[in-house]
Design a protein around this motif. Structure first.
Motif, PDB file in Angstrom:
ATOM      1  N   LEU A 180       0.867  -1.164  -0.039  1.00 28.86           N
ATOM      2  CA  LEU A 180       0.116  -0.041   0.062  1.00 28.86           C
ATOM      3  C   LEU A 180       0.870   1.194  -0.094  1.00 28.86           C
ATOM      4  N   PRO A 181       0.734   2.304  -0.816  1.00 27.85           N
ATOM      5  CA  PRO A 181       1.266   3.579  -0.692  1.00 27.85           C
ATOM      6  C   PRO A 181       0.960   4.211   0.675  1.00 27.85           C
ATOM      7  N   LEU A 182       2.161   4.875   1.202  1.00 29.77           N
ATOM      8  CA  LEU A 182       1.801   5.839   2.214  1.00 29.77           C
ATOM      9  C   LEU A 182       0.858   6.755   1.984  1.00 29.77           C
ATOM     10  N   ALA A 183       0.244   7.225   2.967  1.00 29.73           N
ATOM     11  CA  ALA A 183      -0.865   8.393   2.724  1.00 29.73           C
ATOM     12  C   ALA A 183      -0.501   9.321   4.232  1.00 29.73           C
ATOM     13  N   ASP A 184      -0.720  10.574   4.128  1.00 27.11           N
ATOM     14  CA  ASP A 184      -0.324  11.562   5.208  1.00 27.11           C
ATOM     15  C   ASP A 184      -1.195  11.315   6.339  1.00 27.11           C
ATOM     16  N   SER A 185      -2.301  10.679   6.223  1.00 21.43           N
ATOM     17  CA  SER A 185      -3.314  10.392   7.106  1.00 21.43           C
ATOM     18  C   SER A 185      -2.785   9.376   7.820  1.00 21.43           C
ATOM     19  N   ASP A 186      -1.946   8.529   7.369  1.00 21.98           N
ATOM     20  CA  ASP A 186      -1.609   7.172   8.043  1.00 21.98           C
ATOM     21  C   ASP A 186      -0.901   7.656   9.281  1.00 21.98           C
ATOM     22  N   PHE A 187      -0.402   8.724   9.317  1.00 22.23           N
ATOM     23  CA  PHE A 187       0.579   9.421  10.466  1.00 22.23           C
ATOM     24  C   PHE A 187      -0.230  10.616  11.008  1.00 22.23           C
ATOM     25  N   PRO A 188      -1.147  10.512  12.064  1.00 24.95           N
ATOM     26  CA  PRO A 188      -1.749  11.597  12.371  1.00 24.95           C
ATOM     27  C   PRO A 188      -0.967  12.643  13.061  1.00 24.95           C
ATOM     28  N   GLY A 189       0.007  12.386  13.729  1.00 25.42           N
ATOM     29  CA  GLY A 189       0.799  13.188  14.506  1.00 25.42           C
ATOM     30  C   GLY A 189       1.337  14.475  13.559  1.00 25.42           C
ATOM     31  N   ASP A 190       1.043  15.675  14.188  1.00 26.65           N
ATOM     32  CA  ASP A 190       1.257  16.754  13.476  1.00 26.65           C
ATOM     33  C   ASP A 190       2.797  17.385  13.771  1.00 26.65           C
ATOM     34  N   HIS A 191       3.582  16.623  14.121  1.00 28.32           N
ATOM     35  CA  HIS A 191       4.852  16.986  14.391  1.00 28.32           C
ATOM     36  C   HIS A 191       5.980  15.721  14.120  1.00 28.32           C
ATOM     37  N   PHE A 192       7.220  15.931  13.944  1.00 30.20           N
ATOM     38  CA  PHE A 192       8.249  15.125  13.754  1.00 30.20           C
ATOM     39  C   PHE A 192       9.307  15.274  14.757  1.00 30.20           C
ATOM     40  N   SER A 193      10.154  14.315  15.027  1.00 28.38           N
ATOM     41  CA  SER A 193      11.212  14.478  15.948  1.00 28.38           C
ATOM     42  C   SER A 193      12.514  14.109  15.538  1.00 28.38           C
ATOM     43  N   LEU A 194      13.583  14.757  15.709  1.00 26.93           N
ATOM     44  CA  LEU A 194      14.883  14.726  15.206  1.00 26.93           C
ATOM     45  C   LEU A 194      15.697  14.149  16.439  1.00 26.93           C
ATOM     46  N   GLY A 195      16.455  13.236  16.413  1.00 28.98           N
ATOM     47  CA  GLY A 195      17.537  13.096  17.815  1.00 28.98           C
ATOM     48  C   GLY A 195      16.844  12.177  18.718  1.00 28.98           C
ATOM     49  N   SER A 196      17.515  11.925  19.814  1.00 25.93           N
ATOM     50  CA  SER A 196      17.156  11.149  21.140  1.00 25.93           C
ATOM     51  C   SER A 196      17.758  11.826  22.415  1.00 25.93           C
ATOM     52  N   SER A 197      17.052  11.743  23.514  1.00 27.00           N
ATOM     53  CA  SER A 197      17.819  12.016  24.667  1.00 27.00           C
ATOM     54  C   SER A 197      17.778  10.599  25.375  1.00 27.00           C
ATOM     55  N   ASP A 198      18.032   9.628  24.673  1.00 22.96           N
ATOM     56  CA  ASP A 198      17.936   8.242  25.503  1.00 22.96           C
ATOM     57  C   ASP A 198      19.252   7.321  24.971  1.00 22.96           C
ATOM     58  N   HIS A 199      19.687   6.378  25.767  1.00 21.06           N
ATOM     59  CA  HIS A 199      20.789   5.490  25.490  1.00 21.06           C
ATOM     60  C   HIS A 199      21.808   5.843  24.665  1.00 21.06           C
ATOM     61  N   TRP A 200      22.040   5.651  23.450  1.00 23.16           N
ATOM     62  CA  TRP A 200      23.315   5.816  22.771  1.00 23.16           C
ATOM     63  C   TRP A 200      23.756   7.122  22.484  1.00 23.16           C
ATOM     64  N   ASN A 201      24.913   7.398  22.604  1.00 25.74           N
ATOM     65  CA  ASN A 201      25.462   8.751  22.245  1.00 25.74           C
ATOM     66  C   ASN A 201      26.005   9.118  20.621  1.00 25.74           C
ATOM     67  N   TYR A 202      25.335   9.985  20.205  1.00 30.99           N
ATOM     68  CA  TYR A 202      25.707  10.188  18.943  1.00 30.99           C
ATOM     69  C   TYR A 202      25.689  11.661  18.580  1.00 30.99           C
ATOM     70  N   LEU A 203      26.201  11.885  17.416  1.00 32.20           N
ATOM     71  CA  LEU A 203      25.870  13.426  16.688  1.00 32.20           C
ATOM     72  C   LEU A 203      24.980  13.362  15.448  1.00 32.20           C
ATOM     73  N   LEU A 204      23.893  14.174  15.249  1.00 30.10           N
ATOM     74  CA  LEU A 204      23.045  14.283  14.094  1.00 30.10           C
ATOM     75  C   LEU A 204      23.369  15.627  13.473  1.00 30.10           C
ATOM     76  N   ASP A 205      23.481  15.355  12.243  1.00 24.03           N
ATOM     77  CA  ASP A 205      23.811  16.669  11.265  1.00 24.03           C
ATOM     78  C   ASP A 205      23.077  16.349   9.963  1.00 24.03           C
ATOM     79  N   GLU A 206      22.879  17.653   9.377  1.00 22.58           N
ATOM     80  CA  GLU A 206      22.447  18.005   8.175  1.00 22.58           C
ATOM     81  C   GLU A 206      21.221  16.846   7.742  1.00 22.58           C
TER      82      GLU A 206
END
Length: 248
Positions: A199-225
């Motif tokens: 099935l193709p993805l649809a925007d309504s499949d993911f009703p959350g109005d936000h998206f998150s970048l990175g993490s404050s848990d577990h593994w340490n790493y750098l996120l860029d670009e």
């Protein structure tokens, strides 16, 4: 900086004047959201809203791939942004990010690694390092695209092979593309792996109005670009972006 898509190219001289490479990121005319983390929390380019709407952990930045990078893990934090205008699963697109492990070889028995996600109990999509086996380093675990809790889409976990020891140091690229019912995952210059979702993805499949970048848990790493494109980039185009980012 909030701009319409048609005006993104006009901003390249502005980026150049600010000391950023005017050629980077590649395919700028197709970007809907771009975060270099060079100026802190707010996104560099955004068709929707560029400001952080929520954060967790300690938000700080260190020297990254090109300028600054977001510190993630128990010694770092996670940022959340509005989706409207920035991320639309109802049409083809590509999400690219770069990460650098920090001390993974010294860790053991830790759960999954979070990179980005649309977090909702009514439809979740996200990219992560696998939860298991916990007895091995994260570089020995596969990366996974997770589709969870959806009413229309079945629950799926799409995996690409673990990178091995070469994935435990230096900078690396992860990319996810979608078009119709086809989903693609790519690590560095390895060929993109195709998954037929049925099935193709649809925007309504993911009703959350936000998206998150990175993490404050577990593994340490750098996120860029972190980049979102409003079209599916080809394998060759992603290789160009990888070369320009790692070698640029």
């Amino acid at each position: 900086m909030r701009v319409p898509a048609a005006a993104l190219l006009a901003l390249l001289p502005v980026l150049a004047a600010a000391g950023q490479d005017p050629r980077y990121p590649l395919f700028s005319e197709d970007i809907t959201f771009y975060h270099s983390f060079d100026s802190g929390g707010e996104a560099d380019l955004s068709v929707g809203k560029p400001r952080v709407i929520w954060k967790s952990g300690e938000i700080r930045f260190e020297e990254g791939l090109r300028g600054k990078a977001l510190v993630c893990g128990p010694e770092g934090g996670k940022l959340r942004f509005n989706r409207t205008g920035n991320l639309d699963f109802g049409k083809p697109g590509t999400i690219v990010c770069f990460y650098r492990p920090l001390g993974w070889e010294t860790e053991a028995n830790l759960p999954r690694l979070f990179l980005w996600a649309v977090e909702s109990a009514s439809g979740y999509i996200g990219l992560q390092g696998a939860n298991d086996p916990k007895t091995v380093c994260m570089c020995q675990r596969p990366f996974q695209l997770m589709l969870l809790y959806g009413k229309r889409l079945p629950q799926k976990v799409y995996s690409i092979p673990a990178p091995g020891k070469k994935g435990c140091s230096g900078w690396h690229m992860l990319a996810f593309s979608w078009a119709g019912d086809q989903l693609f995952l790519k690590w560095d210059r390895e060929p993109a792996k195709l998954f037929a979702n049925g099935l193709p993805l649809a925007d309504s499949d993911f009703p959350g109005d936000h998206f998150s970048l990175g993490s404050s848990d577990h593994w340490n790493y750098l996120l860029d670009e972190f980049i979102i494109y409003g079209r599916k980039l080809s394998n060759d185009e992603l290789n160009q972006l990888y070369d320009d980012s790692i070698k640029g």
